[in-house]
Design a protein around this motif. Sequence first.
Motif, PDB file in Angstrom:
ATOM      1  N   TRP A  96     -18.170 -12.916 -31.487  1.00  0.00           N
ATOM      2  CA  TRP A  96     -18.249 -13.550 -32.809  1.00  0.00           C
ATOM      3  C   TRP A  96     -19.331 -14.621 -32.845  1.00  0.00           C
ATOM      4  O   TRP A  96     -20.015 -14.782 -33.835  1.00  0.00           O
ATOM      5  CB  TRP A  96     -16.919 -14.191 -33.196  1.00  0.00           C
ATOM      6  N   TRP A  97     -19.439 -15.371 -31.776  1.00  0.00           N
ATOM      7  CA  TRP A  97     -20.322 -16.529 -31.728  1.00  0.00           C
ATOM      8  C   TRP A  97     -21.765 -16.175 -31.405  1.00  0.00           C
ATOM      9  O   TRP A  97     -22.650 -17.015 -31.536  1.00  0.00           O
ATOM     10  CB  TRP A  97     -19.779 -17.520 -30.707  1.00  0.00           C
ATOM     11  N   LEU A  98     -21.994 -14.937 -31.001  1.00  0.00           N
ATOM     12  CA  LEU A  98     -23.338 -14.521 -30.590  1.00  0.00           C
ATOM     13  C   LEU A  98     -24.142 -14.053 -31.802  1.00  0.00           C
ATOM     14  O   LEU A  98     -24.494 -12.883 -31.942  1.00  0.00           O
ATOM     15  CB  LEU A  98     -23.234 -13.441 -29.512  1.00  0.00           C
ATOM     16  N   ASP A 123     -19.445 -30.017 -14.134  1.00  0.00           N
ATOM     17  CA  ASP A 123     -18.573 -29.126 -14.899  1.00  0.00           C
ATOM     18  C   ASP A 123     -19.248 -28.727 -16.206  1.00  0.00           C
ATOM     19  O   ASP A 123     -19.196 -27.564 -16.618  1.00  0.00           O
ATOM     20  CB  ASP A 123     -17.228 -29.796 -15.176  1.00  0.00           C
ATOM     21  N   ALA A 124     -19.878 -29.688 -16.868  1.00  0.00           N
ATOM     22  CA  ALA A 124     -20.607 -29.389 -18.100  1.00  0.00           C
ATOM     23  C   ALA A 124     -21.763 -28.434 -17.813  1.00  0.00           C
ATOM     24  O   ALA A 124     -21.990 -27.475 -18.565  1.00  0.00           O
ATOM     25  CB  ALA A 124     -21.114 -30.675 -18.739  1.00  0.00           C
ATOM     26  N   GLN A 125     -22.474 -28.654 -16.737  1.00  0.00           N
ATOM     27  CA  GLN A 125     -23.608 -27.797 -16.390  1.00  0.00           C
ATOM     28  C   GLN A 125     -23.156 -26.388 -16.037  1.00  0.00           C
ATOM     29  O   GLN A 125     -23.813 -25.413 -16.412  1.00  0.00           O
ATOM     30  CB  GLN A 125     -24.414 -28.429 -15.260  1.00  0.00           C
ATOM     31  N   ARG A 126     -22.031 -26.258 -15.357  1.00  0.00           N
ATOM     32  CA  ARG A 126     -21.489 -24.924 -15.025  1.00  0.00           C
ATOM     33  C   ARG A 126     -21.122 -24.169 -16.308  1.00  0.00           C
ATOM     34  O   ARG A 126     -21.449 -22.994 -16.471  1.00  0.00           O
ATOM     35  CB  ARG A 126     -20.278 -25.054 -14.103  1.00  0.00           C
ATOM     36  N   PHE A 127     -20.450 -24.860 -17.246  1.00  0.00           N
ATOM     37  CA  PHE A 127     -20.085 -24.241 -18.515  1.00  0.00           C
ATOM     38  C   PHE A 127     -21.353 -23.851 -19.292  1.00  0.00           C
ATOM     39  O   PHE A 127     -21.439 -22.748 -19.831  1.00  0.00           O
ATOM     40  CB  PHE A 127     -19.202 -25.194 -19.335  1.00  0.00           C
ATOM     41  N   TYR A 128     -22.313 -24.733 -19.316  1.00  0.00           N
ATOM     42  CA  TYR A 128     -23.580 -24.480 -20.006  1.00  0.00           C
ATOM     43  C   TYR A 128     -24.262 -23.234 -19.429  1.00  0.00           C
ATOM     44  O   TYR A 128     -24.706 -22.359 -20.186  1.00  0.00           O
ATOM     45  CB  TYR A 128     -24.492 -25.698 -19.870  1.00  0.00           C
ATOM     46  N   ARG A 129     -24.350 -23.132 -18.127  1.00  0.00           N
ATOM     47  CA  ARG A 129     -24.994 -21.970 -17.497  1.00  0.00           C
ATOM     48  C   ARG A 129     -24.252 -20.676 -17.833  1.00  0.00           C
ATOM     49  O   ARG A 129     -24.875 -19.643 -18.089  1.00  0.00           O
ATOM     50  CB  ARG A 129     -25.102 -22.164 -15.985  1.00  0.00           C
ATOM     51  N   ALA A 130     -22.920 -20.734 -17.868  1.00  0.00           N
ATOM     52  CA  ALA A 130     -22.127 -19.544 -18.206  1.00  0.00           C
ATOM     53  C   ALA A 130     -22.384 -19.120 -19.656  1.00  0.00           C
ATOM     54  O   ALA A 130     -22.558 -17.927 -19.950  1.00  0.00           O
ATOM     55  CB  ALA A 130     -20.638 -19.814 -17.986  1.00  0.00           C
ATOM     56  N   LEU A 134     -24.315 -15.627 -21.121  1.00  0.00           N
ATOM     57  CA  LEU A 134     -23.755 -14.727 -22.133  1.00  0.00           C
ATOM     58  C   LEU A 134     -24.727 -14.574 -23.303  1.00  0.00           C
ATOM     59  O   LEU A 134     -24.921 -13.463 -23.823  1.00  0.00           O
ATOM     60  CB  LEU A 134     -22.408 -15.252 -22.626  1.00  0.00           C
ATOM     61  N   HIS A 135     -25.319 -15.660 -23.701  1.00  0.00           N
ATOM     62  CA  HIS A 135     -26.315 -15.660 -24.784  1.00  0.00           C
ATOM     63  C   HIS A 135     -27.496 -14.753 -24.423  1.00  0.00           C
ATOM     64  O   HIS A 135     -27.926 -13.914 -25.228  1.00  0.00           O
ATOM     65  CB  HIS A 135     -26.758 -17.115 -25.034  1.00  0.00           C
ATOM     66  N   GLU A 136     -28.009 -14.896 -23.212  1.00  0.00           N
ATOM     67  CA  GLU A 136     -29.159 -14.100 -22.784  1.00  0.00           C
ATOM     68  C   GLU A 136     -28.798 -12.624 -22.657  1.00  0.00           C
ATOM     69  O   GLU A 136     -29.574 -11.755 -23.052  1.00  0.00           O
ATOM     70  CB  GLU A 136     -29.720 -14.653 -21.477  1.00  0.00           C
ATOM     71  N   GLU A 137     -27.607 -12.333 -22.138  1.00  0.00           N
ATOM     72  CA  GLU A 137     -27.157 -10.939 -22.004  1.00  0.00           C
ATOM     73  C   GLU A 137     -27.021 -10.270 -23.371  1.00  0.00           C
ATOM     74  O   GLU A 137     -27.139  -9.046 -23.483  1.00  0.00           O
ATOM     75  CB  GLU A 137     -25.833 -10.875 -21.247  1.00  0.00           C
ATOM     76  N   ALA A 138     -26.763 -11.061 -24.421  1.00  0.00           N
ATOM     77  CA  ALA A 138     -26.604 -10.527 -25.777  1.00  0.00           C
ATOM     78  C   ALA A 138     -27.945 -10.433 -26.521  1.00  0.00           C
ATOM     79  O   ALA A 138     -27.970 -10.128 -27.713  1.00  0.00           O
ATOM     80  CB  ALA A 138     -25.627 -11.393 -26.564  1.00  0.00           C
TER      81      ALA A 138
END
Length: 159
Positions: A96-98, A123-130, A134-138
């Motif tokens: 939905w968000w992509l 923790d913020a950087q790990r979430f950001y990278r994840a 996902l953004h790049e894969e889409a």
Amino acid sequence: MSGSSAGHLHAYLAGSGRDGQGRLAADVLAFSDEELEAVHDYIQWLFPLTTRSAAQPHAPVLTQGEIDAIRADPRAAETLRKAEERIRRFYRNTAWWLTPYDHNHLRITRILHSLKLLAAPEDAQRFYRAILQLHEEAGSPVNRRSLRFWAQAAGEATP
């Protein structure tokens, strides 16, 4: 912040307090992906900030005392860890968000700021990278402004 909400966020993240709708953090973490998308008043409780939410102006706002209490409480730290994990799974499971513009882009910015504030910059950087993966894969559908906000919130170089 009014005195009546002092400590509510710490209690909520520690597992003993309820949000404005009477839900425990565990209740929200058990939401389906559809519920996480459709319900709009939980994110300010799971990932609180020191600034008032424009979307949910009655949600409590963090004080320095609560930030210190949350950081020092292993129960609150565990809830934050579980919340980050659940929300990361939500974004992995849904598309939905992509899109160029979506309300989840604001949620992601909030999550990054809150993790950096209450957990750790890593923790913020790990979430950001994840999220970025996902953004790049889409096919990189998210607008550049949101990407800049995410990078700044995570403490990363602006794309």
